[in-house]
Motif scaffolding. Structure first.
Motif, PDB file in Angstrom:
ATOM      1  N   TRP A  97     -45.781 -42.463   7.302  1.00 55.01           N
ATOM      2  CA  TRP A  97     -46.061 -43.316   6.146  1.00 55.01           C
ATOM      3  C   TRP A  97     -45.143 -44.535   6.165  1.00 55.01           C
ATOM      4  O   TRP A  97     -45.572 -45.666   5.971  1.00 55.01           O
ATOM      5  CB  TRP A  97     -45.864 -42.488   4.886  1.00 55.01           C
ATOM      6  CG  TRP A  97     -46.194 -43.128   3.588  1.00 55.01           C
ATOM      7  CD1 TRP A  97     -47.073 -44.156   3.365  1.00 55.01           C
ATOM      8  CD2 TRP A  97     -45.672 -42.767   2.314  1.00 55.01           C
ATOM      9  NE1 TRP A  97     -47.128 -44.445   2.015  1.00 55.01           N
ATOM     10  CE2 TRP A  97     -46.282 -43.610   1.350  1.00 55.01           C
ATOM     11  CE3 TRP A  97     -44.766 -41.807   1.889  1.00 55.01           C
ATOM     12  CZ2 TRP A  97     -45.986 -43.515  -0.004  1.00 55.01           C
ATOM     13  CZ3 TRP A  97     -44.491 -41.706   0.536  1.00 55.01           C
ATOM     14  CH2 TRP A  97     -45.091 -42.562  -0.392  1.00 55.01           C
ATOM     15  N   ARG A  98     -43.878 -44.296   6.417  1.00 58.77           N
ATOM     16  CA  ARG A  98     -42.874 -45.367   6.406  1.00 58.77           C
ATOM     17  C   ARG A  98     -43.148 -46.399   7.500  1.00 58.77           C
ATOM     18  O   ARG A  98     -43.042 -47.596   7.269  1.00 58.77           O
ATOM     19  CB  ARG A  98     -41.486 -44.745   6.597  1.00 58.77           C
ATOM     20  CG  ARG A  98     -40.373 -45.730   6.595  1.00 58.77           C
ATOM     21  CD  ARG A  98     -39.992 -46.058   5.173  1.00 58.77           C
ATOM     22  NE  ARG A  98     -38.850 -46.934   5.200  1.00 58.77           N
ATOM     23  CZ  ARG A  98     -38.813 -48.106   4.592  1.00 58.77           C
ATOM     24  NH1 ARG A  98     -39.822 -48.508   3.880  1.00 58.77           N
ATOM     25  NH2 ARG A  98     -37.750 -48.851   4.667  1.00 58.77           N
TER      26      ARG A  98
ATOM     27  N   PHE B 102     -46.104 -46.804   9.401  1.00 60.62           N
ATOM     28  CA  PHE B 102     -47.459 -47.318   9.561  1.00 60.62           C
ATOM     29  C   PHE B 102     -48.089 -47.861   8.287  1.00 60.62           C
ATOM     30  O   PHE B 102     -49.049 -48.604   8.356  1.00 60.62           O
ATOM     31  CB  PHE B 102     -48.366 -46.248  10.171  1.00 60.62           C
ATOM     32  CG  PHE B 102     -47.946 -45.861  11.549  1.00 60.62           C
ATOM     33  CD1 PHE B 102     -48.064 -46.747  12.600  1.00 60.62           C
ATOM     34  CD2 PHE B 102     -47.406 -44.608  11.793  1.00 60.62           C
ATOM     35  CE1 PHE B 102     -47.661 -46.395  13.883  1.00 60.62           C
ATOM     36  CE2 PHE B 102     -47.004 -44.248  13.065  1.00 60.62           C
ATOM     37  CZ  PHE B 102     -47.129 -45.147  14.114  1.00 60.62           C
ATOM     38  N   GLN B 103     -47.593 -47.508   7.117  1.00 63.20           N
ATOM     39  CA  GLN B 103     -48.164 -48.034   5.878  1.00 63.20           C
ATOM     40  C   GLN B 103     -47.137 -48.085   4.764  1.00 63.20           C
ATOM     41  O   GLN B 103     -47.354 -47.575   3.684  1.00 63.20           O
ATOM     42  CB  GLN B 103     -49.383 -47.256   5.399  1.00 63.20           C
ATOM     43  CG  GLN B 103     -49.703 -45.996   5.986  1.00 63.20           C
ATOM     44  CD  GLN B 103     -50.771 -45.247   5.201  1.00 63.20           C
ATOM     45  OE1 GLN B 103     -50.922 -44.090   5.437  1.00 63.20           O
ATOM     46  NE2 GLN B 103     -51.496 -45.846   4.304  1.00 63.20           N
ATOM     47  N   HIS B 104     -46.043 -48.707   5.035  1.00 63.42           N
ATOM     48  CA  HIS B 104     -44.927 -48.703   4.087  1.00 63.42           C
ATOM     49  C   HIS B 104     -45.232 -49.394   2.758  1.00 63.42           C
ATOM     50  O   HIS B 104     -44.481 -49.257   1.817  1.00 63.42           O
ATOM     51  CB  HIS B 104     -43.674 -49.301   4.729  1.00 63.42           C
ATOM     52  CG  HIS B 104     -43.807 -50.735   5.115  1.00 63.42           C
ATOM     53  ND1 HIS B 104     -44.430 -51.127   6.274  1.00 63.42           N
ATOM     54  CD2 HIS B 104     -43.404 -51.862   4.498  1.00 63.42           C
ATOM     55  CE1 HIS B 104     -44.388 -52.436   6.358  1.00 63.42           C
ATOM     56  NE2 HIS B 104     -43.770 -52.913   5.305  1.00 63.42           N
ATOM     57  N   ARG B 105     -46.305 -50.114   2.625  1.00 63.54           N
ATOM     58  CA  ARG B 105     -46.623 -50.783   1.365  1.00 63.54           C
ATOM     59  C   ARG B 105     -47.685 -50.040   0.545  1.00 63.54           C
ATOM     60  O   ARG B 105     -48.105 -50.506  -0.487  1.00 63.54           O
ATOM     61  CB  ARG B 105     -47.109 -52.196   1.640  1.00 63.54           C
ATOM     62  CG  ARG B 105     -46.091 -53.023   2.398  1.00 63.54           C
ATOM     63  CD  ARG B 105     -45.802 -54.298   1.659  1.00 63.54           C
ATOM     64  NE  ARG B 105     -45.022 -55.209   2.464  1.00 63.54           N
ATOM     65  CZ  ARG B 105     -43.724 -55.327   2.387  1.00 63.54           C
ATOM     66  NH1 ARG B 105     -43.050 -54.577   1.573  1.00 63.54           N
ATOM     67  NH2 ARG B 105     -43.089 -56.198   3.131  1.00 63.54           N
ATOM     68  N   LYS B 106     -48.105 -48.889   1.005  1.00 64.13           N
ATOM     69  CA  LYS B 106     -49.143 -48.112   0.308  1.00 64.13           C
ATOM     70  C   LYS B 106     -48.514 -47.050  -0.584  1.00 64.13           C
ATOM     71  O   LYS B 106     -47.399 -46.610  -0.365  1.00 64.13           O
ATOM     72  CB  LYS B 106     -50.079 -47.439   1.316  1.00 64.13           C
ATOM     73  CG  LYS B 106     -50.732 -48.388   2.287  1.00 64.13           C
ATOM     74  CD  LYS B 106     -51.756 -49.246   1.599  1.00 64.13           C
ATOM     75  CE  LYS B 106     -52.411 -50.160   2.631  1.00 64.13           C
ATOM     76  NZ  LYS B 106     -53.222 -51.156   2.053  1.00 64.13           N
TER      77      LYS B 106
ATOM     78  N   ILE C 233     -52.361 -39.558   8.810  1.00 63.39           N
ATOM     79  CA  ILE C 233     -50.925 -39.300   8.889  1.00 63.39           C
ATOM     80  C   ILE C 233     -50.633 -37.861   8.461  1.00 63.39           C
ATOM     81  O   ILE C 233     -49.834 -37.161   9.083  1.00 63.39           O
ATOM     82  CB  ILE C 233     -50.126 -40.305   8.034  1.00 63.39           C
ATOM     83  CG1 ILE C 233     -50.202 -41.691   8.674  1.00 63.39           C
ATOM     84  CG2 ILE C 233     -48.673 -39.864   7.863  1.00 63.39           C
ATOM     85  CD1 ILE C 233     -49.570 -42.804   7.858  1.00 63.39           C
TER      86      ILE C 233
ATOM     87  N   PRO D 170     -49.623 -41.716   1.868  1.00 71.03           N
ATOM     88  CA  PRO D 170     -50.044 -41.777   3.272  1.00 71.03           C
ATOM     89  C   PRO D 170     -51.540 -41.509   3.423  1.00 71.03           C
ATOM     90  O   PRO D 170     -52.131 -40.760   2.654  1.00 71.03           O
ATOM     91  CB  PRO D 170     -49.224 -40.682   3.947  1.00 71.03           C
ATOM     92  CG  PRO D 170     -48.685 -39.842   2.866  1.00 71.03           C
ATOM     93  CD  PRO D 170     -48.706 -40.624   1.606  1.00 71.03           C
ATOM     94  N   LYS D 171     -52.121 -42.129   4.439  1.00 72.70           N
ATOM     95  CA  LYS D 171     -53.536 -41.904   4.738  1.00 72.70           C
ATOM     96  C   LYS D 171     -53.724 -40.499   5.293  1.00 72.70           C
ATOM     97  O   LYS D 171     -52.780 -39.887   5.809  1.00 72.70           O
ATOM     98  CB  LYS D 171     -54.029 -42.938   5.748  1.00 72.70           C
ATOM     99  CG  LYS D 171     -54.120 -44.323   5.156  1.00 72.70           C
ATOM    100  CD  LYS D 171     -54.867 -45.247   6.063  1.00 72.70           C
ATOM    101  CE  LYS D 171     -54.956 -46.599   5.378  1.00 72.70           C
ATOM    102  NZ  LYS D 171     -56.040 -47.384   5.857  1.00 72.70           N
TER     103      LYS D 171
END
Length: 120
Positions: A28-29, A31-35, A42, A38-39
């Motif tokens: 999460w941190r 690959f998508q730290h602004r979401k 992940i 987590p998807k």
């Protein structure tokens, strides 16, 4: 009797709450730290990694019970991997307690099967 609940509590705290959460957080941190969350990919990756290590963690117990062959190793990884995926999914979708209860239930069923086999 304590061994029945050991896996349900200790292993789930270590594998799901500890390892799986850490792997999911890292994914999460990075690959998508602004979401906000987590998807699913992940989470599935963290479930698979923790399940693989969950299987490997049972190597010692399996070598005590039987000589280690490729078949025994494959069987151990397959059965523990399937259980690890189920427990990981329960942790993700429900709670740590749900994974603990499922794990302890598996141990109870296996223990009952061993007892029944010994009686026959």
């Amino acid at each position: 009797m304590g061994d029945i609940f050991y896996g349900g509590i200790s292993e789930e705290v270590m594998m799901r709450w500890g390892l799986m959460s850490f792997v999911a957080w890292m994914g999460w941190r990075f690959f998508q730290h602004r979401k906000n969350r987590p998807k699913p990919w992940i989470m599935w990756l963290s479930i698979l990694i923790s399940s693989l290590l969950f299987g490997v963690a049972h190597l010692g117990a399996n070598t005590v019970l039987a000589p280690l062959t490729w078949f025994i190793f494959f069987r151990m990884m397959l059965l523990n991997g399937i259980a690890g995926i189920a427990f990981g999914w329960l942790f993700w979708k429900r709670s740590l307690e749900a994974a603990m209860m499922a794990h302890a239930t598996v141990h109870i069923v296996i223990t009952m099967m061993v007892w029944l086999k010994a009686m026959v």
